[in-house]
Design an enzyme around this catalytic site. Structure first.
Site, mmCIF file in Angstrom:
data_model
loop_
_atom_site.group_PDB
_atom_site.id
_atom_site.type_symbol
_atom_site.label_atom_id
_atom_site.label_comp_id
_atom_site.label_asym_id
_atom_site.label_seq_id
_atom_site.Cartn_x
_atom_site.Cartn_y
_atom_site.Cartn_z
ATOM 1 N N LYS A 1 13.736 -8.273 1.816
ATOM 2 C CA LYS A 1 12.811 -7.542 0.950
ATOM 3 C C LYS A 1 13.612 -6.730 -0.055
ATOM 4 O O LYS A 1 14.460 -5.920 0.321
ATOM 5 C CB LYS A 1 11.935 -6.615 1.788
ATOM 6 N N ASP B 1 9.789 1.859 -4.916
ATOM 7 C CA ASP B 1 8.431 1.743 -4.403
ATOM 8 C C ASP B 1 7.698 3.055 -4.562
ATOM 9 O O ASP B 1 7.886 3.988 -3.780
ATOM 10 C CB ASP B 1 8.456 1.319 -2.927
ATOM 11 N N LYS C 1 2.475 7.132 -3.223
ATOM 12 C CA LYS C 1 3.076 7.951 -2.177
ATOM 13 C C LYS C 1 3.081 9.429 -2.575
ATOM 14 O O LYS C 1 3.029 9.756 -3.772
ATOM 15 C CB LYS C 1 4.538 7.521 -1.951
ATOM 16 N N ASP D 1 14.418 0.986 -0.961
ATOM 17 C CA ASP D 1 13.456 0.079 -0.341
ATOM 18 C C ASP D 1 13.852 -1.386 -0.526
ATOM 19 O O ASP D 1 13.070 -2.277 -0.240
ATOM 20 C CB ASP D 1 12.056 0.325 -0.919
ATOM 21 N N ASP E 1 0.583 0.155 -1.021
ATOM 22 C CA ASP E 1 1.860 0.613 -0.493
ATOM 23 C C ASP E 1 2.333 -0.257 0.677
ATOM 24 O O ASP E 1 3.439 -0.075 1.168
ATOM 25 C CB ASP E 1 1.768 2.078 -0.063
ATOM 26 N N GLU F 1 3.382 -3.240 0.501
ATOM 27 C CA GLU F 1 3.756 -4.257 -0.484
ATOM 28 C C GLU F 1 4.902 -5.166 -0.052
ATOM 29 O O GLU F 1 4.979 -6.315 -0.482
ATOM 30 C CB GLU F 1 4.118 -3.576 -1.809
ATOM 31 N N ARG G 1 5.543 -6.657 2.703
ATOM 32 C CA ARG G 1 5.101 -7.845 3.443
ATOM 33 C C ARG G 1 4.537 -8.904 2.505
ATOM 34 O O ARG G 1 4.572 -10.097 2.810
ATOM 35 C CB ARG G 1 4.085 -7.423 4.510
#
Length: 499
Positions: free
Chosen positions: A265, A270, A277, A288, A347, A349, A351
């Site tokens: 990933k 993010d 967030k 991230d 959020d 995201e 996956r």
């Protein structure tokens, strides 16, 4: 070689240095090369140890400044405890501790008497792990500091390691150093600010692996649209920075042998998207992409040490931003697999990125297994803290091998469950699956989501949210980014998949 430390292996005749390091067990016995040095101390080691409360326990240290009877500025004695019980990870940690002590003393040159009490020789592998520990500890990320405190700046340090058979030790360290360079690459990538390292820039960094013989292919947004990667592209659509999918191929094995595959990933920043967030701590979301960094570092390690295995590394690179074109909660997208996904929280995201990357990997390359790495959930930190990565798998053998590799390297993983009962939590009446199952079992439902995109391929998911960034400081890592996963997965490949 890391710019702060030069490591060389020699013999007892190595040139004198202003600092020296000696090893002693819990009986205060040292090796024969260091014996003469210690005998020159007034009263020997016993007197100095008594005065300093040093008993030779593993991890302990005796620091002698300008020791009497010796032409040295500094003498360090490090405890081994019961020397015969020293494992690879112990030698690794010892190397980091020695590096830290010498750097703290601002030594520029040091002789390391790397030997066992009683005359036993330290193996080439143990010597290499010691040197690797020193290398990893010497890492610092200060590329953006324009004003530097000269007194606080690390001194360029040379470690002259004597004791092990030098030719064998040099060969073993060349192999270990390749892995170490992969770890440092991963650390650099995670530490870079997001304004410098966007998806395109990350892809360019990965492309530099071509120098090591890695084949690189980079898919653009246009090419991903043709492949119908709407899950990945949905995450990226709120950012002005275009996404990339990087395919890295190392062909070190037999020509027609199926590869092993690693998927990362790579959300370079993010914000959470429309489900934004909180401001506090959002700066950490530059990390991230820790999974993608680990996969890139691993590909470097395997190529640099000429691993005899075919490997695919794939990283999905996006930025998750909340502009007027960003996807919304309630949107439904169709992944490359054809599966429809209801977006309940933008959020969740990572996956979505992995859903298309995993499907693409198993469809195109037909790998022996797939392992994905992702800073996926805060829930895994609640469950496991920063000491273990969460491990999920549809294959017991692969899971056990990963656990064993974690025990060997110290990059620990802990298996968490997958089951139909958890899978039901991501069912939705509006689509095939929803992208979050809510607060409870958050890391598990995220893994259940990913499992829907791997078919019957042996697969493992490593949630490295607590270990890749903001990790616990230890003997070999003092920075914000640890490079977690590179040594773990290199060990897995080394133990089970090389020809």
């Amino acid at each position: 070689m890391n710019k702060l430390t030069k490591i060389q292996f020699g013999k007892a005749s190595a040139a004198p240095a202003p600092a020296a390091v000696v090893l002693a067990d819990d009986s205060l016995a040292a090796g024969p090369l260091a014996a003469g040095l210690l005998d020159a101390l007034p009263g020997g080691l016993a007197r100095a140890a008594s005065a300093g409360g040093f008993k030779g326990k593993r991890g302990s240290k005796l620091d002698l400044v300008a020791p009497g009877g010796l032409d040295l500025d500094r003498l360090f004695v490090f405890g081994l405890g019961k020397a015969e019980d020293m494992q690879d990870t112990d030698w690794l940690k010892l190397g980091g501790s020695v590096q830290a002590a010498l750097a703290g003393a601002r030594a520029a040159d040091a002789i390391i008497y790397l030997e066992l009490p009683g005359g036993g020789e330290v193996s080439a592998k143990a010597a290499a792990q010691f040197a690797l520990g020193a290398k990893l500890r010497s890492y610092s990320f200060d590329a953006y500091k324009t004003k530097k405190d000269e007194d606080g700046q690390p001194v360029e340090l040379t470690l002259n390691i004597i004791g092990p058979e030098s030719k064998a030790a040099k060969k073993a360290f060349a192999d270990a150093e390749a892995v170490g360079d992969g770890v440092l690459l991963a650390r650099d990538l995670v530490n870079e600010p997001a304004n410098v390292l966007g998806p395109v820039e990350f892809a360019d960094r990965a492309a530099k692996l071509e120098k090591l013989g890695v084949e690189i292919e980079i898919l653009t947004e246009k090419e991903m649209k043709k492949l119908k990667m709407a899950a990945l592209l949905g995450v990226a659509q709120g950012s002005v920075r275009p996404p990339r999918l990087v395919i890295m191929r190392w062909n070190g094995g037999k020509k027609d042998e199926a590869p092993v595959a690693f998927v990362g990933k790579g959300v370079v920043f993010d914000t959470g998207g429309i489900s934004i967030k909180p401001a506090a701590g959002m700066e950490d979301m530059k990390g991230d992409m820790g999974g993608a960094a680990a996969v890139t570092g691993l590909m470097h390690a395997l190529a640099a040490r000429k691993a005899k295995v075919n490997v695919i590394g794939i990283i999905g690179l996006v930025e998750n931003m909340p502009d007027g074109n960003a996807q919304r909660p309630g949107d439904i997208v169709r992944a490359m697999s054809g599966t429809t996904i209801e977006i309940l929280n933008t959020d969740a995201e990572g996956r979505l990125v992995l859903a298309d990357a995993l499907w693409y990997t198993q469809e195109r390359f037909k790998p022996k297994f797939m392992i994905d790495l992702a800073t996926l959930t805060g829930a895994v930190i609640i469950a496991l803290g920063n000491q273990n990565a969460g491990l999920f798998s549809n294959n017991d053998e692969l899971a056990q091998r990963l656990f064993a590799a974690g025990e060997t390297t110290g990059e620990s993983v802990w298996r968490l469950p997958l089951s139909k009962a958890y899978d039901k939590l991501i069912d939705t009446p509006n689509a095939d699956v929803k992208n979050t199952g809510g607060r409870t079992a958050g890391s598990i439902t995220a893994a259940q989501f990913l499992q829907r995109f791997v078919n019957d391929v042996p697969w493992a998911h490593l949630d490295v949210a607590g270990t890749a960034m903001g990790s616990v400081k230890d003997e070999i890592s003092q920075g914000w980014a640890s490079g977690f996963g590179v040594r773990l997965l290199d060990q897995l490949v080394r133990d089970h998949y090389e020809g």
